[in-house]
Design an enzyme around this catalytic site. Structure first.
Site, PDB file in Angstrom:
ATOM      1  N   THR A 128      43.570 -21.725  41.649  1.00 52.13           N
ATOM      2  CA  THR A 128      43.971 -20.458  41.043  1.00 52.13           C
ATOM      3  C   THR A 128      44.169 -19.343  42.065  1.00 52.13           C
ATOM      4  O   THR A 128      43.479 -19.302  43.095  1.00 52.13           O
ATOM      5  CB  THR A 128      42.890 -20.008  40.020  1.00 52.13           C
ATOM      6  OG1 THR A 128      43.103 -18.633  39.702  1.00 52.13           O
ATOM      7  CG2 THR A 128      41.483 -20.137  40.578  1.00 52.13           C
ATOM      8  N   GLU A 130      43.081 -16.547  41.719  1.00 52.26           N
ATOM      9  CA  GLU A 130      41.841 -15.761  41.779  1.00 52.26           C
ATOM     10  C   GLU A 130      41.064 -16.062  43.071  1.00 52.26           C
ATOM     11  O   GLU A 130      40.188 -15.293  43.455  1.00 52.26           O
ATOM     12  CB  GLU A 130      40.959 -16.045  40.556  1.00 52.26           C
ATOM     13  CG  GLU A 130      41.505 -15.489  39.249  1.00 52.26           C
ATOM     14  CD  GLU A 130      41.469 -13.954  39.156  1.00 52.26           C
ATOM     15  OE1 GLU A 130      40.541 -13.348  39.709  1.00 52.26           O
ATOM     16  OE2 GLU A 130      42.386 -13.382  38.536  1.00 52.26           O
ATOM     17  N   TYR A 152      33.930 -17.259  39.197  1.00 50.82           N
ATOM     18  CA  TYR A 152      35.023 -18.190  38.873  1.00 50.82           C
ATOM     19  C   TYR A 152      35.851 -18.491  40.125  1.00 50.82           C
ATOM     20  O   TYR A 152      36.097 -19.658  40.463  1.00 50.82           O
ATOM     21  CB  TYR A 152      35.904 -17.575  37.776  1.00 50.82           C
ATOM     22  CG  TYR A 152      37.216 -18.302  37.523  1.00 50.82           C
ATOM     23  CD1 TYR A 152      37.246 -19.511  36.846  1.00 50.82           C
ATOM     24  CD2 TYR A 152      38.424 -17.754  37.966  1.00 50.82           C
ATOM     25  CE1 TYR A 152      38.455 -20.176  36.612  1.00 50.82           C
ATOM     26  CE2 TYR A 152      39.632 -18.406  37.728  1.00 50.82           C
ATOM     27  CZ  TYR A 152      39.636 -19.608  37.055  1.00 50.82           C
ATOM     28  OH  TYR A 152      40.832 -20.261  36.824  1.00 50.82           O
ATOM     29  N   LYS A 156      36.065 -22.109  42.048  1.00 49.09           N
ATOM     30  CA  LYS A 156      37.374 -22.765  42.177  1.00 49.09           C
ATOM     31  C   LYS A 156      37.726 -22.986  43.655  1.00 49.09           C
ATOM     32  O   LYS A 156      38.422 -23.946  43.996  1.00 49.09           O
ATOM     33  CB  LYS A 156      38.454 -21.907  41.511  1.00 49.09           C
ATOM     34  CG  LYS A 156      38.459 -22.020  39.990  1.00 49.09           C
ATOM     35  CD  LYS A 156      39.124 -23.326  39.559  1.00 49.09           C
ATOM     36  CE  LYS A 156      39.348 -23.378  38.067  1.00 49.09           C
ATOM     37  NZ  LYS A 156      40.042 -24.596  37.650  1.00 49.09           N
TER      38      LYS A 156
HETATM   39  P1  NAP Z   1      41.963 -22.911  28.993  1.00 50.53           P
HETATM   40  O1  NAP Z   1      43.002 -22.690  27.945  1.00 50.53           O
HETATM   41  O2  NAP Z   1      40.807 -21.981  29.061  1.00 50.53           O
HETATM   42  O3  NAP Z   1      41.425 -24.404  28.821  1.00 50.53           O
HETATM   43  C1  NAP Z   1      40.256 -24.846  29.450  1.00 50.53           C
HETATM   44  C2  NAP Z   1      39.960 -26.262  28.999  1.00 50.53           C
HETATM   45  O4  NAP Z   1      38.790 -26.732  29.671  1.00 50.53           O
HETATM   46  C3  NAP Z   1      39.698 -26.406  27.497  1.00 50.53           C
HETATM   47  O5  NAP Z   1      40.320 -27.587  27.059  1.00 50.53           O
HETATM   48  C4  NAP Z   1      38.181 -26.549  27.436  1.00 50.53           C
HETATM   49  O6  NAP Z   1      37.745 -27.295  26.334  1.00 50.53           O
HETATM   50  C5  NAP Z   1      37.930 -27.343  28.706  1.00 50.53           C
HETATM   51  N1  NAP Z   1      36.547 -27.250  29.187  1.00 50.53           N
HETATM   52  C6  NAP Z   1      35.860 -26.144  29.510  1.00 50.53           C
HETATM   53  N2  NAP Z   1      34.611 -26.460  29.920  1.00 50.53           N
HETATM   54  C7  NAP Z   1      34.511 -27.806  29.855  1.00 50.53           C
HETATM   55  C8  NAP Z   1      33.478 -28.742  30.121  1.00 50.53           C
HETATM   56  N3  NAP Z   1      32.280 -28.345  30.559  1.00 50.53           N
HETATM   57  N4  NAP Z   1      33.720 -30.062  29.949  1.00 50.53           N
HETATM   58  C9  NAP Z   1      34.927 -30.477  29.482  1.00 50.53           C
HETATM   59  N5  NAP Z   1      35.951 -29.641  29.192  1.00 50.53           N
HETATM   60  C10 NAP Z   1      35.736 -28.331  29.379  1.00 50.53           C
HETATM   61  O7  NAP Z   1      42.630 -22.922  30.449  1.00 50.53           O
HETATM   62  P2  NAP Z   1      44.189 -23.036  30.861  1.00 50.53           P
HETATM   63  O8  NAP Z   1      44.786 -21.677  30.848  1.00 50.53           O
HETATM   64  O9  NAP Z   1      44.816 -24.135  30.108  1.00 50.53           O
HETATM   65  O10 NAP Z   1      44.050 -23.432  32.383  1.00 50.53           O
HETATM   66  C11 NAP Z   1      43.953 -24.788  32.804  1.00 50.53           C
HETATM   67  C12 NAP Z   1      43.276 -24.846  34.166  1.00 50.53           C
HETATM   68  O11 NAP Z   1      44.047 -24.099  35.102  1.00 50.53           O
HETATM   69  C13 NAP Z   1      41.878 -24.242  34.221  1.00 50.53           C
HETATM   70  O12 NAP Z   1      41.124 -25.013  35.115  1.00 50.53           O
HETATM   71  C14 NAP Z   1      42.097 -22.850  34.771  1.00 50.53           C
HETATM   72  O13 NAP Z   1      40.941 -22.391  35.425  1.00 50.53           O
HETATM   73  C15 NAP Z   1      43.254 -23.108  35.718  1.00 50.53           C
HETATM   74  N6  NAP Z   1      44.152 -21.980  35.966  1.00 50.53           N
HETATM   75  C16 NAP Z   1      44.713 -21.319  34.921  1.00 50.53           C
HETATM   76  C17 NAP Z   1      45.594 -20.281  35.162  1.00 50.53           C
HETATM   77  C18 NAP Z   1      46.270 -19.544  34.029  1.00 50.53           C
HETATM   78  O14 NAP Z   1      46.840 -18.485  34.275  1.00 50.53           O
HETATM   79  N7  NAP Z   1      46.270 -20.085  32.818  1.00 50.53           N
HETATM   80  C19 NAP Z   1      45.910 -19.921  36.479  1.00 50.53           C
HETATM   81  C20 NAP Z   1      45.343 -20.645  37.522  1.00 50.53           C
HETATM   82  C21 NAP Z   1      44.483 -21.677  37.252  1.00 50.53           C
HETATM   83  P3  NAP Z   1      37.367 -26.612  24.898  1.00 50.53           P
HETATM   84  O15 NAP Z   1      38.640 -26.648  24.091  1.00 50.53           O
HETATM   85  O16 NAP Z   1      36.330 -27.503  24.373  1.00 50.53           O
HETATM   86  O17 NAP Z   1      36.899 -25.219  25.172  1.00 50.53           O
END
Ligand code: NAP
Length: 345
Positions: A128, A130, A152, A156
């Site tokens: 990320t 971040e 966070y 990461k």
């Molecule tokens: P999100 O919508 O918050 O989804 C996070 C997922 O992780 C959900 O499916 C959640 O499951 C699961 N999760 C959380 N804790 C867990 C655990 N302990 N064991 C198993 N599963 C777990 O995130 P996103 O926006 O799709 O982002 C995907 C990834 O990219 C993340 O790693 C995020 O940090 C990274 N990222 C995102 C962005 C962005 O702008 N979106 C940018 C850079 C990086 P539940 O449904 O059960 O909660």
């Protein structure tokens, strides 16, 4: 005929998981979705994508090493996309230990299991912007020094270096995608963009008359569309070797600008009045207060600006976006208005 490829996706119930699963299914992959048990329905997004029935689900938690080993041993997948994380920066200040364990150690567990039981598996790590935090260079590239500003970001960063280390030490095919913010109508409502569009949709249909409460309006982010970004995750795993890539738009907008842009879709023209914690956003025509500040949403350490330079991804992966910033704002606002009108926001 070519053998059907298997991909495992963690975090499949999240924003990116749904878009990536849809994309891989369309490419003919067998998709295994790893999910943690929830007391409520966490499959809403996958159902809205219309792909719930096409995925094989397996119980999983980032912190359960033995379970991860069993999964890797059983499926020995061609590709493993680790999207699961405690992904909310704000929460990471309140839950630093859990965030570090899930977002940092969880990645080591997966990499160890791949190294031990399935070294041919290609691994994608959701890194990320971040990690750049207090930015050391503008715009940020793969070579910019990191300076994370939240638990966070720190967790990461550990995962990012572990991903790099397992590639260099053990010859695994691992990739770290340093993705800048990417949004969509499937974004969780706790994230600021979707918090704004979902609240404005309720205001629009008259379900509330309260303004949306926000923190720092002047934070600037490089915002793209999640549907474009997941294609890059896949492309990173289709090269000759693993690597690190920045995926970004090279454009930055403040939260204030985002508010103004989505308000236009609702037919509102926002005027800002007052300063600091007393600032409010008012619709010029009606005088209705649409935005107010709540210091509760200020972060202990703010990330003021992020803007990424995706030159490397352009050159190597052919990165380009299909949805620009204005189209993204419109898409998110319109979908939330539609949901509010249908009573399923
Ligand atoms: P999100 O919508 O918050 O989804 C996070 C997922 O992780 C959900 O499916 C959640 O499951 C699961 N999760 C959380 N804790 C867990 C655990 N302990 N064991 C198993 N599963 C777990 O995130 P996103 O926006 O799709 O982002 C995907 C990834 O990219 C993340 O790693 C995020 O940090 C990274 N990222 C995102 C962005 C962005 O702008 N979106 C940018 C850079 C990086 P539940 O449904 O059960 O909660």
């Amino acid at each position: 005929m070519e053998k059907q490829k298997t991909a495992i996706i963690t975090g499949i119930t999240g924003q990116d998981g749904g878009y990536l699963a849809k994309f891989l299914l369309e490419k003919g992959y067998k998709v295994i979705g790893l999910v943690r048990r929830g007391a409520t329905d966490t499959f809403v997004k996958l159902k809205e994508h219309g792909i719930f029935d096409k995925i094989e689900f397996v119980d999983f938690d980032l912190l359960e090493f033995t379970n991860i080993c069993r999964i890797i041993k059983k499926y020995r997948p061609d590709e493993f996309y680790n999207l699961a994380a405690q992904s909310f920066v704000g929460v990471s200040f309140e839950e630093p230990i859990y965030t570090t364990e899930a977002d940092g150690m969880g990645v080591v567990y997966i990499l160890e299991a791949i190294r031990e039981f399935s070294p041919h598996t290609r691994y994608y790590q959701a890194s990320t912007s971040e990690m750049f935090g207090k930015v050391q260079e503008m715009p940020q590239t793969e070579k910019t020094p990191f300076y994370p500003r939240s638990p966070y970001g720190v967790a990461k960063l550990m995962a990012h270096w572990m991903t790099t280390n397992y590639r260099e030490s053990f010859g695994l095919y691992t990739c770290s995608g340093i993705l800048f913010n990417h949004e969509s109508p499937m974004r969780g409502k706790e994230f600021v963009t979707r918090k704004i569009t979902s609240h404005f949709a309720e205001l629009y249909v008259g379900k509330t008359d309260k303004p949306v409460e926000l923190g720092n309006l002047n934070s600037k982010r490089d915002w793209g569309f999640a549907g474009d970004y997941v294609k890059m995750m896949w492309l990173m795993l289709q090269q000759d070797h693993g690597d690190t890539y920045v995926i970004a738009t090279n454009e930055t907008h403040s939260i204030r600008e985002f508010v103004e842009e989505v308000a236009k879709v609702c037919g509102w023209d926002i005027e800002w009045k007052g300063e600091g914690v007393d600032e409010i956003g008012v619709d010029k025509k009606t005088g209705k207060v649409l935005v107010k500040i709540n210091p509760k949403f200020y972060r202990p350490a703010e990330v003021d600006i992020l803007i990424g330079n995706p030159e490397k991804a352009k050159k190597v992966l052919g990165w380009k976006r299909d949805v620009d910033y204005n189209a993204l704002c419109k898409m998110m606002m319109e979908r939330d208005i539609e949901r509010a009108q249908n009573g399923n926001l």
